[in-house]
Design a protein around this motif. Structure first.
Motif, PDB file in Angstrom:
ATOM      1  N   ILE A  67       0.860  -1.181   0.000  1.00 35.65           N
ATOM      2  CA  ILE A  67       0.000   0.000   0.000  1.00 35.65           C
ATOM      3  C   ILE A  67       0.896   1.232   0.000  1.00 35.65           C
ATOM      4  O   ILE A  67       1.853   1.310   0.773  1.00 35.65           O
ATOM      5  CB  ILE A  67      -0.922  -0.001   1.233  1.00 35.65           C
ATOM      6  CG1 ILE A  67      -1.828  -1.241   1.214  1.00 35.65           C
ATOM      7  CG2 ILE A  67      -1.741   1.280   1.307  1.00 35.65           C
ATOM      8  CD1 ILE A  67      -2.621  -1.448   2.486  1.00 35.65           C
ATOM      9  N   ALA A  68       0.593   2.189  -0.856  1.00 36.27           N
ATOM     10  CA  ALA A  68       1.373   3.429  -0.934  1.00 36.27           C
ATOM     11  C   ALA A  68       1.364   4.138   0.417  1.00 36.27           C
ATOM     12  O   ALA A  68       0.387   4.065   1.174  1.00 36.27           O
ATOM     13  CB  ALA A  68       0.795   4.342  -2.006  1.00 36.27           C
ATOM     14  N   ASP A  69       2.447   4.831   0.714  1.00 37.26           N
ATOM     15  CA  ASP A  69       2.592   5.496   2.009  1.00 37.26           C
ATOM     16  C   ASP A  69       1.462   6.474   2.311  1.00 37.26           C
ATOM     17  O   ASP A  69       0.960   6.536   3.432  1.00 37.26           O
ATOM     18  CB  ASP A  69       3.941   6.217   2.090  1.00 37.26           C
ATOM     19  CG  ASP A  69       5.105   5.235   2.182  1.00 37.26           C
ATOM     20  OD1 ASP A  69       4.882   4.083   2.601  1.00 37.26           O
ATOM     21  OD2 ASP A  69       6.230   5.630   1.829  1.00 37.26           O
ATOM     22  N   ALA A  70       1.041   7.243   1.311  1.00 30.93           N
ATOM     23  CA  ALA A  70      -0.041   8.217   1.521  1.00 30.93           C
ATOM     24  C   ALA A  70      -1.355   7.503   1.848  1.00 30.93           C
ATOM     25  O   ALA A  70      -2.099   7.922   2.754  1.00 30.93           O
ATOM     26  CB  ALA A  70      -0.215   9.094   0.287  1.00 30.93           C
ATOM     27  N   ASP A  71      -1.651   6.415   1.116  1.00 30.84           N
ATOM     28  CA  ASP A  71      -2.870   5.640   1.388  1.00 30.84           C
ATOM     29  C   ASP A  71      -2.795   4.978   2.759  1.00 30.84           C
ATOM     30  O   ASP A  71      -3.789   4.910   3.477  1.00 30.84           O
ATOM     31  CB  ASP A  71      -3.078   4.578   0.306  1.00 30.84           C
ATOM     32  CG  ASP A  71      -3.493   5.166  -1.023  1.00 30.84           C
ATOM     33  OD1 ASP A  71      -4.105   6.252  -1.026  1.00 30.84           O
ATOM     34  OD2 ASP A  71      -3.219   4.534  -2.060  1.00 30.84           O
ATOM     35  N   TRP A  72      -1.623   4.485   3.110  1.00 29.69           N
ATOM     36  CA  TRP A  72      -1.443   3.832   4.410  1.00 29.69           C
ATOM     37  C   TRP A  72      -1.675   4.822   5.545  1.00 29.69           C
ATOM     38  O   TRP A  72      -2.335   4.506   6.533  1.00 29.69           O
ATOM     39  CB  TRP A  72      -0.051   3.218   4.502  1.00 29.69           C
ATOM     40  CG  TRP A  72       0.195   2.500   5.790  1.00 29.69           C
ATOM     41  CD1 TRP A  72       1.011   2.891   6.802  1.00 29.69           C
ATOM     42  CD2 TRP A  72      -0.392   1.270   6.222  1.00 29.69           C
ATOM     43  NE1 TRP A  72       0.975   1.976   7.831  1.00 29.69           N
ATOM     44  CE2 TRP A  72       0.115   0.971   7.506  1.00 29.69           C
ATOM     45  CE3 TRP A  72      -1.312   0.387   5.652  1.00 29.69           C
ATOM     46  CZ2 TRP A  72      -0.250  -0.150   8.217  1.00 29.69           C
ATOM     47  CZ3 TRP A  72      -1.681  -0.748   6.366  1.00 29.69           C
ATOM     48  CH2 TRP A  72      -1.154  -1.008   7.624  1.00 29.69           C
ATOM     49  N   LYS A  73      -1.142   6.013   5.395  1.00 27.62           N
ATOM     50  CA  LYS A  73      -1.293   7.047   6.424  1.00 27.62           C
ATOM     51  C   LYS A  73      -2.776   7.376   6.612  1.00 27.62           C
ATOM     52  O   LYS A  73      -3.255   7.515   7.744  1.00 27.62           O
ATOM     53  CB  LYS A  73      -0.515   8.293   6.013  1.00 27.62           C
ATOM     54  CG  LYS A  73      -0.387   9.336   7.083  1.00 27.62           C
ATOM     55  CD  LYS A  73       0.434  10.502   6.575  1.00 27.62           C
ATOM     56  CE  LYS A  73       1.466  10.862   7.606  1.00 27.62           C
ATOM     57  NZ  LYS A  73       2.277  12.006   7.206  1.00 27.62           N
ATOM     58  N   GLU A  74      -3.508   7.485   5.510  1.00 27.60           N
ATOM     59  CA  GLU A  74      -4.939   7.773   5.587  1.00 27.60           C
ATOM     60  C   GLU A  74      -5.698   6.617   6.245  1.00 27.60           C
ATOM     61  O   GLU A  74      -6.595   6.830   7.061  1.00 27.60           O
ATOM     62  CB  GLU A  74      -5.488   8.037   4.180  1.00 27.60           C
ATOM     63  CG  GLU A  74      -6.907   8.520   4.167  1.00 27.60           C
ATOM     64  CD  GLU A  74      -7.408   8.833   2.767  1.00 27.60           C
ATOM     65  OE1 GLU A  74      -8.639   8.872   2.596  1.00 27.60           O
ATOM     66  OE2 GLU A  74      -6.590   9.028   1.842  1.00 27.60           O
ATOM     67  N   LEU A  75      -5.324   5.388   5.904  1.00 31.91           N
ATOM     68  CA  LEU A  75      -5.960   4.215   6.502  1.00 31.91           C
ATOM     69  C   LEU A  75      -5.690   4.151   8.001  1.00 31.91           C
ATOM     70  O   LEU A  75      -6.590   3.838   8.783  1.00 31.91           O
ATOM     71  CB  LEU A  75      -5.469   2.939   5.812  1.00 31.91           C
ATOM     72  CG  LEU A  75      -6.173   1.653   6.221  1.00 31.91           C
ATOM     73  CD1 LEU A  75      -7.638   1.689   5.775  1.00 31.91           C
ATOM     74  CD2 LEU A  75      -5.474   0.452   5.621  1.00 31.91           C
ATOM     75  N   VAL A  76      -4.488   4.471   8.416  1.00 26.79           N
ATOM     76  CA  VAL A  76      -4.130   4.483   9.842  1.00 26.79           C
ATOM     77  C   VAL A  76      -4.994   5.489  10.596  1.00 26.79           C
ATOM     78  O   VAL A  76      -5.514   5.197  11.672  1.00 26.79           O
ATOM     79  CB  VAL A  76      -2.628   4.801  10.036  1.00 26.79           C
ATOM     80  CG1 VAL A  76      -2.309   5.109  11.492  1.00 26.79           C
ATOM     81  CG2 VAL A  76      -1.770   3.656   9.528  1.00 26.79           C
ATOM     82  N   GLU A  77      -5.170   6.678  10.024  1.00 21.49           N
ATOM     83  CA  GLU A  77      -6.005   7.708  10.663  1.00 21.49           C
ATOM     84  C   GLU A  77      -7.455   7.244  10.774  1.00 21.49           C
ATOM     85  O   GLU A  77      -8.112   7.474  11.795  1.00 21.49           O
ATOM     86  CB  GLU A  77      -5.914   9.029   9.905  1.00 21.49           C
ATOM     87  CG  GLU A  77      -4.565   9.709  10.044  1.00 21.49           C
ATOM     88  CD  GLU A  77      -4.154   9.947  11.490  1.00 21.49           C
ATOM     89  OE1 GLU A  77      -4.984  10.436  12.286  1.00 21.49           O
ATOM     90  OE2 GLU A  77      -3.000   9.633  11.830  1.00 21.49           O
ATOM     91  N   CYS A  78      -7.961   6.597   9.736  1.00 23.05           N
ATOM     92  CA  CYS A  78      -9.338   6.072   9.778  1.00 23.05           C
ATOM     93  C   CYS A  78      -9.467   4.981  10.834  1.00 23.05           C
ATOM     94  O   CYS A  78     -10.468   4.904  11.549  1.00 23.05           O
ATOM     95  CB  CYS A  78      -9.742   5.524   8.416  1.00 23.05           C
ATOM     96  SG  CYS A  78      -9.927   6.756   7.127  1.00 23.05           S
ATOM     97  N   PHE A  79      -8.460   4.119  10.922  1.00 22.85           N
ATOM     98  CA  PHE A  79      -8.487   3.008  11.873  1.00 22.85           C
ATOM     99  C   PHE A  79      -8.545   3.509  13.314  1.00 22.85           C
ATOM    100  O   PHE A  79      -9.214   2.907  14.153  1.00 22.85           O
ATOM    101  CB  PHE A  79      -7.260   2.113  11.674  1.00 22.85           C
ATOM    102  CG  PHE A  79      -7.244   0.902  12.564  1.00 22.85           C
ATOM    103  CD1 PHE A  79      -8.124  -0.141  12.361  1.00 22.85           C
ATOM    104  CD2 PHE A  79      -6.339   0.801  13.606  1.00 22.85           C
ATOM    105  CE1 PHE A  79      -8.112  -1.261  13.172  1.00 22.85           C
ATOM    106  CE2 PHE A  79      -6.315  -0.313  14.437  1.00 22.85           C
ATOM    107  CZ  PHE A  79      -7.205  -1.344  14.211  1.00 22.85           C
ATOM    108  N   LYS A  80      -7.887   4.605  13.586  1.00 22.86           N
ATOM    109  CA  LYS A  80      -7.881   5.157  14.950  1.00 22.86           C
ATOM    110  C   LYS A  80      -9.272   5.599  15.392  1.00 22.86           C
ATOM    111  O   LYS A  80      -9.563   5.646  16.580  1.00 22.86           O
ATOM    112  CB  LYS A  80      -6.915   6.337  15.042  1.00 22.86           C
ATOM    113  CG  LYS A  80      -5.461   5.922  15.001  1.00 22.86           C
ATOM    114  CD  LYS A  80      -4.547   7.118  15.065  1.00 22.86           C
ATOM    115  CE  LYS A  80      -3.091   6.719  14.987  1.00 22.86           C
ATOM    116  NZ  LYS A  80      -2.189   7.877  14.968  1.00 22.86           N
ATOM    117  N   THR A  81     -10.142   5.913  14.432  1.00 24.00           N
ATOM    118  CA  THR A  81     -11.489   6.371  14.771  1.00 24.00           C
ATOM    119  C   THR A  81     -12.483   5.221  14.947  1.00 24.00           C
ATOM    120  O   THR A  81     -13.589   5.436  15.441  1.00 24.00           O
ATOM    121  CB  THR A  81     -12.034   7.328  13.691  1.00 24.00           C
ATOM    122  OG1 THR A  81     -12.207   6.610  12.468  1.00 24.00           O
ATOM    123  CG2 THR A  81     -11.098   8.507  13.482  1.00 24.00           C
ATOM    124  N   VAL A  82     -12.093   4.021  14.553  1.00 25.09           N
ATOM    125  CA  VAL A  82     -12.995   2.865  14.643  1.00 25.09           C
ATOM    126  C   VAL A  82     -13.060   2.386  16.090  1.00 25.09           C
ATOM    127  O   VAL A  82     -12.034   2.131  16.713  1.00 25.09           O
ATOM    128  CB  VAL A  82     -12.515   1.720  13.722  1.00 25.09           C
ATOM    129  CG1 VAL A  82     -13.367   0.474  13.926  1.00 25.09           C
ATOM    130  CG2 VAL A  82     -12.547   2.150  12.269  1.00 25.09           C
TER     131      VAL A  82
END
Length: 144
Positions: A67-82
């Motif tokens: 996964i591209a770094d930018a996409d990974w960073k966005e996914l990490v931020e979303c995961f923190k809200t779950v």
């Protein structure tokens, strides 16, 4: 001086607890599955790698893709809200899956050896609490 040091220590320890509570996606395995009679898709995300399978029987060997770094960073931020503990109680916003209007989708997150799973919802119409997270996961399948 004692009061000042006690205040400083309280604030310092309080901040440390908050950061420790934040979920780390590196310890999680995320599985998104959608299927109907003629459609099957399973997306697995683990350690900045994604695999997409379209074979229900499991005969194909999906190739892990980074996964591209930018996409990974966005996914990490979303995961923190779950909120993992509330996943099973989320309500689906639509019911198209009941009459073959949409594929049946499920999200399963294995985090620290414990599995958290949603109830079924319509593929493309996730519960609003996890919508951004699910849409990010499904976007990886569209890139293939």
């Amino acid at each position: 001086m004692k009061i000042l040091s006690l205040l400083f220590l309280t604030i310092f320890l309080g901040k440390g607890c908050d950061s420790a509570k934040a979920q780390e996606i590196s310890n999680a395995v995320i599985e998104y599955e959608a299927n109907t009679r003629g459609f099957y898709q399973k997306i697995t995300v683990k350690n900045q790698m994604v695999t997409v399978s379209k074979d229900r029987s499991g005969n194909d060997k999906p190739v892990p893709t980074k996964i591209a770094d930018a996409d990974w960073k966005e996914l990490v931020e979303c995961f923190k809200t779950v909120e993992l503990d509330s996943l099973a109680r989320l309500k689906a916003p639509t019911e198209k899956r009941f009459y073959d209007g949409a594929a049946i989708a499920n999200l399963k997150i294995t985090y620290k050896d414990k599995a958290y799973e949603t109830t079924s919802f319509d593929h493309g119409f996730p519960p609003k609490q996890i919508k951004k997270f699910v849409n990010k996961i499904t976007s990886f399948a569209k890139k293939e």
